[in-house]
Scaffold this motif. Structure first.
Motif, PDB file in Angstrom:
ATOM      1  N   ALA A   1       0.833  -1.210   0.000  1.00  0.00           N
ATOM      2  CA  ALA A   1       0.000   0.000   0.000  1.00  0.00           C
ATOM      3  C   ALA A   1       0.866   1.258   0.000  1.00  0.00           C
ATOM      4  CB  ALA A   1      -0.925  -0.012   1.210  1.00  0.00           C
ATOM      5  N   LEU A   2       1.902   1.276   0.838  1.00  0.00           N
ATOM      6  CA  LEU A   2       2.765   2.461   0.920  1.00  0.00           C
ATOM      7  C   LEU A   2       3.547   2.663  -0.371  1.00  0.00           C
ATOM      8  CD1 LEU A   2       3.927   4.753   2.658  1.00  0.00           C
ATOM      9  CD2 LEU A   2       5.697   3.146   3.423  1.00  0.00           C
ATOM     10  N   GLY A   3       4.050   1.577  -0.950  1.00  0.00           N
ATOM     11  CA  GLY A   3       4.769   1.685  -2.217  1.00  0.00           C
ATOM     12  C   GLY A   3       3.901   2.277  -3.309  1.00  0.00           C
ATOM     13  N   PHE A   4       2.655   1.806  -3.406  1.00  0.00           N
ATOM     14  CA  PHE A   4       1.733   2.356  -4.394  1.00  0.00           C
ATOM     15  C   PHE A   4       1.488   3.840  -4.140  1.00  0.00           C
ATOM     16  CE2 PHE A   4      -2.678   3.724  -4.993  1.00  0.00           C
ATOM     17  CZ  PHE A   4      -2.746   3.700  -6.385  1.00  0.00           C
ATOM     18  N   TRP A   5       1.244   4.204  -2.870  1.00  0.00           N
ATOM     19  CA  TRP A   5       0.915   5.591  -2.526  1.00  0.00           C
ATOM     20  C   TRP A   5       2.075   6.532  -2.860  1.00  0.00           C
ATOM     21  CZ3 TRP A   5      -3.422   8.089  -1.143  1.00  0.00           C
ATOM     22  CH2 TRP A   5      -3.308   9.364  -0.578  1.00  0.00           C
ATOM     23  N   ILE A   6       3.284   6.148  -2.486  1.00  0.00           N
ATOM     24  CA  ILE A   6       4.444   7.014  -2.732  1.00  0.00           C
ATOM     25  C   ILE A   6       4.682   7.196  -4.232  1.00  0.00           C
ATOM     26  CG2 ILE A   6       6.963   7.130  -2.544  1.00  0.00           C
ATOM     27  CD1 ILE A   6       6.701   5.924   0.256  1.00  0.00           C
ATOM     28  N   VAL A   7       4.601   6.119  -4.986  1.00  0.00           N
ATOM     29  CA  VAL A   7       4.785   6.212  -6.441  1.00  0.00           C
ATOM     30  C   VAL A   7       3.725   7.116  -7.059  1.00  0.00           C
ATOM     31  CG1 VAL A   7       4.691   4.907  -8.608  1.00  0.00           C
ATOM     32  CG2 VAL A   7       5.988   4.014  -6.667  1.00  0.00           C
ATOM     33  N   TYR A   8       2.474   6.978  -6.582  1.00  0.00           N
ATOM     34  CA  TYR A   8       1.376   7.805  -7.119  1.00  0.00           C
ATOM     35  C   TYR A   8       1.652   9.287  -6.856  1.00  0.00           C
ATOM     36  CZ  TYR A   8      -3.297   9.596  -8.069  1.00  0.00           C
ATOM     37  OH  TYR A   8      -4.349  10.301  -8.580  1.00  0.00           O
ATOM     38  N   VAL A   9       2.056   9.622  -5.629  1.00  0.00           N
ATOM     39  CA  VAL A   9       2.307  11.025  -5.288  1.00  0.00           C
ATOM     40  C   VAL A   9       3.468  11.572  -6.113  1.00  0.00           C
ATOM     41  CG1 VAL A   9       3.019  12.608  -3.449  1.00  0.00           C
ATOM     42  CG2 VAL A   9       1.373  10.788  -2.957  1.00  0.00           C
TER      43      VAL A   9
ATOM     44  N   GLY B   1      -8.783   3.098   9.782  1.00  0.00           N
ATOM     45  CA  GLY B   1      -7.536   3.796   9.469  1.00  0.00           C
ATOM     46  C   GLY B   1      -7.543   4.497   8.129  1.00  0.00           C
ATOM     47  N   ILE B   2      -8.030   3.801   7.099  1.00  0.00           N
ATOM     48  CA  ILE B   2      -8.048   4.414   5.762  1.00  0.00           C
ATOM     49  C   ILE B   2      -9.090   5.530   5.700  1.00  0.00           C
ATOM     50  CG2 ILE B   2      -8.398   3.987   3.291  1.00  0.00           C
ATOM     51  CD1 ILE B   2      -7.491   1.085   3.812  1.00  0.00           C
ATOM     52  N   MET B   3     -10.202   5.344   6.412  1.00  0.00           N
ATOM     53  CA  MET B   3     -11.254   6.361   6.394  1.00  0.00           C
ATOM     54  C   MET B   3     -10.773   7.679   6.981  1.00  0.00           C
ATOM     55  SD  MET B   3     -14.199   6.297   5.067  1.00  0.00           S
ATOM     56  CE  MET B   3     -15.684   7.300   4.974  1.00  0.00           C
ATOM     57  N   ASP B   4      -9.740   7.627   7.833  1.00  0.00           N
ATOM     58  CA  ASP B   4      -9.155   8.861   8.372  1.00  0.00           C
ATOM     59  C   ASP B   4      -8.666   9.788   7.265  1.00  0.00           C
ATOM     60  OD1 ASP B   4      -9.408   9.166  11.093  1.00  0.00           O
ATOM     61  OD2 ASP B   4      -7.660   7.950  11.587  1.00  0.00           O
ATOM     62  N   MET B   5      -8.410   9.234   6.079  1.00  0.00           N
ATOM     63  CA  MET B   5      -7.876  10.032   4.978  1.00  0.00           C
ATOM     64  C   MET B   5      -8.945  10.854   4.272  1.00  0.00           C
ATOM     65  SD  MET B   5      -5.332   7.095   3.413  1.00  0.00           S
ATOM     66  CE  MET B   5      -4.357   8.155   2.349  1.00  0.00           C
ATOM     67  N   VAL B   6     -10.228  10.569   4.552  1.00  0.00           N
ATOM     68  CA  VAL B   6     -11.279  11.246   3.786  1.00  0.00           C
ATOM     69  C   VAL B   6     -12.387  11.852   4.633  1.00  0.00           C
ATOM     70  CG1 VAL B   6     -10.935   9.892   1.688  1.00  0.00           C
ATOM     71  CG2 VAL B   6     -12.505   9.053   3.425  1.00  0.00           C
TER      72      VAL B   6
ATOM     73  N   TRP C   1      -9.007  10.731  -4.122  1.00  0.00           N
ATOM     74  CA  TRP C   1     -10.011   9.667  -4.060  1.00  0.00           C
ATOM     75  C   TRP C   1      -9.597   8.421  -4.861  1.00  0.00           C
ATOM     76  CZ3 TRP C   1     -12.749   7.374  -8.008  1.00  0.00           C
ATOM     77  CH2 TRP C   1     -12.790   8.020  -9.243  1.00  0.00           C
ATOM     78  N   LYS C   2      -8.933   8.608  -5.972  1.00  0.00           N
ATOM     79  CA  LYS C   2      -8.537   7.443  -6.779  1.00  0.00           C
ATOM     80  C   LYS C   2      -7.493   6.577  -6.061  1.00  0.00           C
ATOM     81  CE  LYS C   2      -9.633   9.400 -11.313  1.00  0.00           C
ATOM     82  NZ  LYS C   2      -9.083   9.863 -12.615  1.00  0.00           N
ATOM     83  N   PRO C   3      -6.383   7.180  -5.588  1.00  0.00           N
ATOM     84  CA  PRO C   3      -5.419   6.320  -4.875  1.00  0.00           C
ATOM     85  C   PRO C   3      -5.993   5.746  -3.582  1.00  0.00           C
ATOM     86  CG  PRO C   3      -4.787   8.631  -4.704  1.00  0.00           C
ATOM     87  CD  PRO C   3      -5.856   8.560  -5.733  1.00  0.00           C
ATOM     88  N   ILE C   4      -6.861   6.488  -2.899  1.00  0.00           N
ATOM     89  CA  ILE C   4      -7.471   5.961  -1.674  1.00  0.00           C
ATOM     90  C   ILE C   4      -8.355   4.757  -1.999  1.00  0.00           C
ATOM     91  CG2 ILE C   4      -9.140   6.455   0.173  1.00  0.00           C
ATOM     92  CD1 ILE C   4      -7.970   9.294   0.267  1.00  0.00           C
ATOM     93  N   LEU C   5      -9.069   4.826  -3.109  1.00  0.00           N
ATOM     94  CA  LEU C   5      -9.887   3.683  -3.538  1.00  0.00           C
ATOM     95  C   LEU C   5      -8.997   2.466  -3.782  1.00  0.00           C
ATOM     96  CD1 LEU C   5     -12.664   2.578  -4.369  1.00  0.00           C
ATOM     97  CD2 LEU C   5     -12.212   3.426  -6.695  1.00  0.00           C
ATOM     98  N   MET C   6      -7.822   2.683  -4.391  1.00  0.00           N
ATOM     99  CA  MET C   6      -6.884   1.587  -4.622  1.00  0.00           C
ATOM    100  C   MET C   6      -6.359   1.039  -3.296  1.00  0.00           C
ATOM    101  SD  MET C   6      -5.611  -0.257  -6.956  1.00  0.00           S
ATOM    102  CE  MET C   6      -4.435  -1.606  -6.881  1.00  0.00           C
TER     103      MET C   6
END
Length: 443
Positions: free
Chosen positions: A203-211, A391-396, A422-427
């Motif tokens: 999850a973190l790898g995907f998020w960092i690459v996306y940002v 935990g993830i819901m804290d982001m939105v 919203w797109k990366p959070i959905l992922m």
């Protein structure tokens, strides 16, 4: 007339008003509670839900919940103000600017690696300590960093707050979520840690690459003429070492000395005073910088208080238990995979009216653990569903005062954050769902 997205304060007050309306629409109800001797917390008794007399919240009580919410969250509000003042003092000494310039110079040909390093550091803090509100005071520094490396302010928030929340949601050691949940689910603390770490890295790898790929500022221009000293001054180096040492002591204190918000406030207050003296601001200059830092983050503190107001209204109307009962009762008859996925979604929805992750664990684990035993599901999966959903819901969720305060401090509207994230959070939710369903077979 052009639509203008509501101010963060209006969003929070709208949720307070919505919570008040729900006390008229949703029947009041309650579970019986007993004191858990091991934790000293009141926990709900499974199967004890009952409908009680409605207690709708009056208009006067709704307005009263605003100051009450701020008072209820006083320790967090004070922490935000004191850390904000301390970091403002450090910034006034020039230490942050000097450190950032030196760091950016070292990574001048690999700025993406610098952002990745920042993301990993914040994710580690999230996994170890549930880092969130503490980021509010770091926002000015993060904005400078993102601007200097050619990224947008939203990218600065995403790489810091987003990474910290992913670390907290997926990691094996967050004391405010997973460890509390494992305790109430009566599974060994830190168990299934490797399983959690694997999905946290995904999850973190995907998020960092996306940002890194999407957060670049198209208007950024390099400054080739800017000269950066080879070495920082001794005073700036000493101040940055002091900052790092303060964070280290804070993490150790939270983990080993049962520290709370007041202890964190005290150590950062001392850090700010010391940094001002080392940075040659003088006593009056340090005090002035502190007061300016307080002023910068007053609104962020109020936002955190308003988030508490939402919960106070729902609690006063006694509809929180009804919401819990309605969300989790239908899951008993579903197939195992759907039930596990449904638990995660229900936990995510519940996190809107119950923004405290530790409070949500106390509310739901005693109910879901017997349900898991009944349908043959691993208790570890129940913990995962809670951990990911909340935990993830804290982001939105706008009821997360930390999120809203950080956005306010960074000058980012909630609408712009959602449009970006919203797109990366959905992922991230999809990765979490795979983990929850996979846990049925592997845990």
């Amino acid at each position: 007339m052009r639509f203008s997205f509501p101010h963060p304060m209006i969003i929070m007050l709208s949720f307070v008003a919505l919570a008040t309306m729900l006390t008229y629409l949703i029947p009041a109800g309650s579970f019986d509670r007993v004191l858990d001797q091991k934790t000293g917390r009141d926990v709900v008794v499974e199967g004890s839900y009952k409908v009680i007399e409605n207690k709708p919240v009056s208009l006067g009580k709704m307005f009263l919940s605003v100051p009450e919410g701020i008072i209820e969250g006083a320790e967090v509000v004070v922490l935000i103000l004191i850390i904000g003042g301390a970091f403002y003092v450090v910034d006034k000494t020039g230490a942050f600017q000097s450190g950032l310039e030196s760091l950016i110079h070292r990574f001048k040909n690999a700025k993406a690696y610098l952002l990745a390093l920042v993301g990993i550091l914040f994710a580690s803090a999230g996994a170890l300590n549930g880092l969130q509100e503490e980021i509010i005071a770091m926002v000015p520094v993060l904005m400078i960093l993102s601007r200097k490396v050619g990224y947008t302010p939203i990218a600065g928030v995403a790489i810091s707050l987003g990474s910290a929340l992913i670390g907290g949601a997926f990691g094996p050691s967050n004391p405010f979520s997973v460890l509390i949940a494992q305790n109430f689910a009566e599974v060994p603390l830190f168990s299934a840690g490797l399983y959690r770490m694997v999905f946290m890295l995904i999850a973190l790898g995907f998020w960092i690459v996306y940002v890194i790929q999407t957060g670049k500022n198209p208007e950024h221009q390099e400054s080739p003429t800017e000269e950066v000293p080879d070495k920082m001054s001794k005073s700036h180096s000493l101040i940055l070492i002091l900052v790092a040492l303060t964070f280290g002591i804070m993490i150790y204190g939270l983990s080993n000395w049962d520290w709370d918000y007041n202890e964190m406030s005290a150590i950062f207050f001392a850090m700010g005073l010391t940094a001002g003296i080392i940075g040659k601001l003088g006593i009056n200059g340090t005090a002035k910088a502190y007061s300016e830092g307080f002023a910068e983050l007053v609104f962020a503190g109020i936002i955190v208080g308003l988030a508490r107001s939402i919960y106070l209204v729902l609690q006063e109307g006694q509809i929180i238990d009804t919401i819990i009962y309605a969300l989790f009762n239908p899951l008993e008859g579903l197939p195992l995979g759907l039930s596990a996925f449904g638990m995660m979604i229900a936990q995510a929805i519940l996190h809107i009216p119950v923004p405290s992750t530790s409070g949500q664990a106390v509310l739901t684990m005693p109910l879901l653990t017997p349900l898991a035993d009944l349908i043959g599901m691993s208790r570890q999966v129940v913990v995962l569903a809670y951990q990911y959903g909340a935990g993830i819901m804290d982001m939105v969720t706008p009821s997360n005062g930390g999120l809203m305060a950080i956005l306010a401090a960074a000058g980012i509207s909630y609408k712009d954050w959602i449009q970006y994230a919203w797109k990366p959070i959905l992922m991230i939710f999809i990765i979490a769902a795979i983990s929850v369903i996979g846990g049925i077979f592997l845990l």
